[in-house]
Scaffold this motif. Structure first.
Motif, PDB file in Angstrom:
ATOM      1  N   LYS A 237      69.983  74.300 -99.286  1.00  0.00           N
ATOM      2  CA  LYS A 237      69.215  75.261 -97.847  1.00  0.00           C
ATOM      3  C   LYS A 237      68.373  76.075 -98.073  1.00  0.00           C
ATOM      4  CE  LYS A 237      72.339  78.860 -97.478  1.00  0.00           C
ATOM      5  NZ  LYS A 237      73.354  79.563 -95.743  1.00  0.00           N
ATOM      6  N   ALA A 238      67.422  76.381 -97.627  1.00  0.00           N
ATOM      7  CA  ALA A 238      65.896  76.939 -98.062  1.00  0.00           C
ATOM      8  C   ALA A 238      66.286  78.177 -97.176  1.00  0.00           C
ATOM      9  CB  ALA A 238      64.714  76.383 -98.058  1.00  0.00           C
ATOM     10  N   ILE A 239      65.455  79.033 -97.396  1.00  0.00           N
ATOM     11  CA  ILE A 239      65.479  80.443 -95.830  1.00  0.00           C
ATOM     12  C   ILE A 239      63.324  79.858 -95.430  1.00  0.00           C
ATOM     13  CG2 ILE A 239      65.101  82.335 -94.988  1.00  0.00           C
ATOM     14  CD1 ILE A 239      67.989  80.954 -95.836  1.00  0.00           C
ATOM     15  N   ALA A 240      63.231  79.544 -94.030  1.00  0.00           N
ATOM     16  CA  ALA A 240      61.645  79.595 -94.412  1.00  0.00           C
ATOM     17  C   ALA A 240      61.614  80.847 -93.685  1.00  0.00           C
ATOM     18  CB  ALA A 240      61.839  79.347 -91.907  1.00  0.00           C
ATOM     19  N   PRO A 241      59.938  81.133 -94.131  1.00  0.00           N
ATOM     20  CA  PRO A 241      59.094  82.426 -93.819  1.00  0.00           C
ATOM     21  C   PRO A 241      59.488  83.329 -92.741  1.00  0.00           C
ATOM     22  CG  PRO A 241      57.997  81.004 -94.231  1.00  0.00           C
ATOM     23  CD  PRO A 241      59.156  79.402 -94.097  1.00  0.00           C
ATOM     24  N   ASP A 242      60.304  82.600 -91.248  1.00  0.00           N
ATOM     25  CA  ASP A 242      60.671  83.072 -89.844  1.00  0.00           C
ATOM     26  C   ASP A 242      62.244  83.499 -90.273  1.00  0.00           C
ATOM     27  OD1 ASP A 242      61.827  80.664 -90.139  1.00  0.00           O
ATOM     28  OD2 ASP A 242      60.624  80.832 -88.307  1.00  0.00           O
TER      29      ASP A 242
ATOM     30  N   PRO B  42      78.329  78.329 -84.769  1.00  0.00           N
ATOM     31  CA  PRO B  42      78.259  79.167 -84.731  1.00  0.00           C
ATOM     32  C   PRO B  42      77.670  80.392 -85.594  1.00  0.00           C
ATOM     33  CG  PRO B  42      80.170  77.949 -86.133  1.00  0.00           C
ATOM     34  CD  PRO B  42      78.915  77.776 -85.910  1.00  0.00           C
ATOM     35  N   ILE B  43      76.654  80.206 -85.761  1.00  0.00           N
ATOM     36  CA  ILE B  43      75.878  81.381 -86.968  1.00  0.00           C
ATOM     37  C   ILE B  43      74.530  81.645 -85.896  1.00  0.00           C
ATOM     38  CG2 ILE B  43      74.973  81.467 -89.129  1.00  0.00           C
ATOM     39  CD1 ILE B  43      76.693  79.362 -90.801  1.00  0.00           C
ATOM     40  N   THR B  44      73.581  80.383 -86.193  1.00  0.00           N
ATOM     41  CA  THR B  44      72.663  80.276 -85.486  1.00  0.00           C
ATOM     42  C   THR B  44      72.090  79.051 -84.306  1.00  0.00           C
ATOM     43  OG1 THR B  44      70.501  80.345 -86.529  1.00  0.00           O
ATOM     44  CG2 THR B  44      71.429  78.820 -87.166  1.00  0.00           C
ATOM     45  N   PRO B  45      71.655  79.925 -83.279  1.00  0.00           N
ATOM     46  CA  PRO B  45      71.221  78.622 -82.145  1.00  0.00           C
ATOM     47  C   PRO B  45      70.381  77.584 -82.830  1.00  0.00           C
ATOM     48  CG  PRO B  45      69.282  81.096 -82.625  1.00  0.00           C
ATOM     49  CD  PRO B  45      70.421  81.211 -82.995  1.00  0.00           C
TER      50      PRO B  45
ATOM     51  N   VAL C 192      66.743  73.515 -82.186  1.00  0.00           N
ATOM     52  CA  VAL C 192      68.290  73.555 -81.019  1.00  0.00           C
ATOM     53  C   VAL C 192      69.439  73.011 -81.540  1.00  0.00           C
ATOM     54  CG1 VAL C 192      68.504  74.294 -79.101  1.00  0.00           C
ATOM     55  CG2 VAL C 192      65.319  74.625 -80.307  1.00  0.00           C
ATOM     56  N   ILE C 193      70.796  73.911 -81.705  1.00  0.00           N
ATOM     57  CA  ILE C 193      71.380  72.878 -81.541  1.00  0.00           C
ATOM     58  C   ILE C 193      72.488  73.843 -80.438  1.00  0.00           C
ATOM     59  CG2 ILE C 193      71.194  72.410 -84.259  1.00  0.00           C
ATOM     60  CD1 ILE C 193      72.571  75.242 -84.737  1.00  0.00           C
TER      61      ILE C 193
ATOM     62  N   GLY D 196      68.709  85.986 -80.497  1.00  0.00           N
ATOM     63  CA  GLY D 196      68.428  86.490 -82.394  1.00  0.00           C
ATOM     64  C   GLY D 196      67.985  86.148 -82.944  1.00  0.00           C
ATOM     65  N   ALA D 197      66.912  84.845 -82.331  1.00  0.00           N
ATOM     66  CA  ALA D 197      66.557  84.453 -83.242  1.00  0.00           C
ATOM     67  C   ALA D 197      65.226  83.833 -82.869  1.00  0.00           C
ATOM     68  CB  ALA D 197      66.827  82.807 -83.821  1.00  0.00           C
TER      69      ALA D 197
END
Length: 415
Positions: free
Chosen positions: A15-20, A43-46, A57-58, A315-316
């Protein structure tokens, strides 16, 4: 640790982290184990970012809400442009289709179908669909083993569409081959070398339907296609290109998605023998079996939107101007919406009355009623005629996380 968990952990390592700040997941990982990826991240992120191609969107609540949210629009030509397509038959199909349009344009393109694709028309097709299914079984029942996809699941929707549109039955192999090639565009797995073939198939399918419309326009009343053309011509709201593309769109949607769904539901039931035997004993369980199959392993993985503004989401933030996939397949395995969502259970009591697999809002699938008829009658015919049905070889694998999903192979046998 099972294979799904292992695949999800392998994906996490890449995985990677996008700029946002949103986690980015590769298309390869999403295709290898979409349910595992979604199960890990819900459970971690929408939302997650798909490498090089927008956001997913999940969560169930968010997917349902954003289907109707005015802060998003339908994708128009954004998807094909994302894939590097800016002209040609594929581009024109996305540009002119009601499925990709917004607002008044969408209503104008959909209206003739709303007026002519009546519920009674579909109800009248039910005994015809059952007859199609029974005839197909009769063709190969003596063989004791058959390719379910090629000789049953693909032919029920194809023959139903041919009757609905008045297509010659002899044309079924030709137009279905074209449809299955064209529908590959709705996948993130094809490479640039596949585009010429998809483009050629799109041109050929469009030409075939154009010739059909020319022959049927002004013909005697009595079938759907003649009625649709008469209504569209009377209203004068659609260009010839728009009329043509709406029929192409409907034929694609009415064949490939149902083909996959019919094969998947049989495979799931045969892997859960007690549930297969239950529907063989009680036909009243068949609608629930169809509904649960569509939830558990849907034939359409996601629907597309584009954000018009920043949208706060659990939260995102879903940024403005971004291509977004609302993941119906993730939403229908969300533990906040379903009890034990990773269990296949036709007796569950928490299925939604309005099935998410057919979309929502103004773009809800126009052919939903026809799909239910084909899936129910196709399943009922098999259960009535061959209750001793079994899978031959390994269970089929359903591929894809977006658009029309794929099923690789499936053979069935009986004593």
């Amino acid at each position: 640790m099972d294979a799904r968990e292992a695949a999800a952990q392998q994906g996490n390592a890449r995985k990677a982290i996008a700029p946002d700040g949103v986690v980015t997941v590769s298309v390869a990982d999403l295709e290898a184990d979409p349910h595992g990826v979604f199960r890990h991240y819900r459970p971690i992120t929408p939302l997650i970012a798909r490498e090089g191609s927008g956001y997913l969107v999940i969560r169930s609540h968010d997917v349902h809400a954003l289907m109707r949210d005015p802060r998003l629009r339908h994708a128009e030509t954004d998807y094909v442009e994302l894939r590097g397509i800016s002209s040609g038959a594929i581009y024109d199909t996305f540009r002119d289709s009601m499925l990709t349009a917004n607002g008044a344009v969408h209503r104008r393109r959909r209206a003739p179908f709303t007026r002519t694709f009546a519920a009674r028309l579909i109800t009248d097709l039910r005994p015809q669909v059952r007859a199609i299914a029974d005839d197909l079984i009769e063709e190969w029942h003596a063989e004791g083993e058959v390719d379910l996809i090629g000789r049953y699941a693909s032919l029920i929707p194809a023959r139903a569409v041919s009757r609905l549109f008045g297509l010659p039955q002899a044309d079924i192999p030709h137009f279905t081959t074209l449809v299955y090639e064209v529908s590959r565009i709705l996948s993130f797995t094809f490479g640039p070398d596949a585009l010429p073939g998809i483009e050629a198939a799109t041109r050929e399918l469009t030409g075939y339907i154009d010739d059909l419309l020319r022959a049927r326009r002004g013909g005697p009343a009595g079938d759907f296609l003649v009625g649709y053309l008469a209504d569209a011509d009377l209203k004068g709201e659609l260009s010839p290109a728009e009329i043509l593309v709406q029929i192409v769109t409907l034929i694609i949607g009415a064949t490939d998605t149902t083909r996959v769904a019919l094969a998947v539901q049989v495979a799931l039931l045969l892997q859960h023998r007690e549930q297969w035997e239950a529907i063989c004993r009680d036909r009243l369980l068949i609608p629930a079996a169809v509904s649960e199959s569509l939830r558990f392993e849907p034939s359409v993985g996601a629907v597309s939107r584009v954000t018009l503004e920043d949208i706060p989401l659990g939260g995102a933030v879903l940024p403005a101007g971004q291509y977004v996939s609302l993941s119906t397949m993730s939403a229908m395995r969300d533990a906040t919406a379903y009890d034990r969502p990773d269990d296949f259970n036709i007796f569950r009591t928490d299925l939604a009355r309005t099935h998410l697999v057919f979309g929502g809002g103004a773009h809800r699938c126009l052919g939903e009623a026809l799909a239910w008829v084909e899936l129910e009658e196709g399943l009922a015919a098999l259960a009535a005629r061959i209750p001793q049905l079994r899978l031959v070889g390994e269970p089929p694998h359903v591929q894809g996380h977006f658009g029309i999903r794929r099923i690789d192979r499936m053979r069935i046998g009986w004593s």
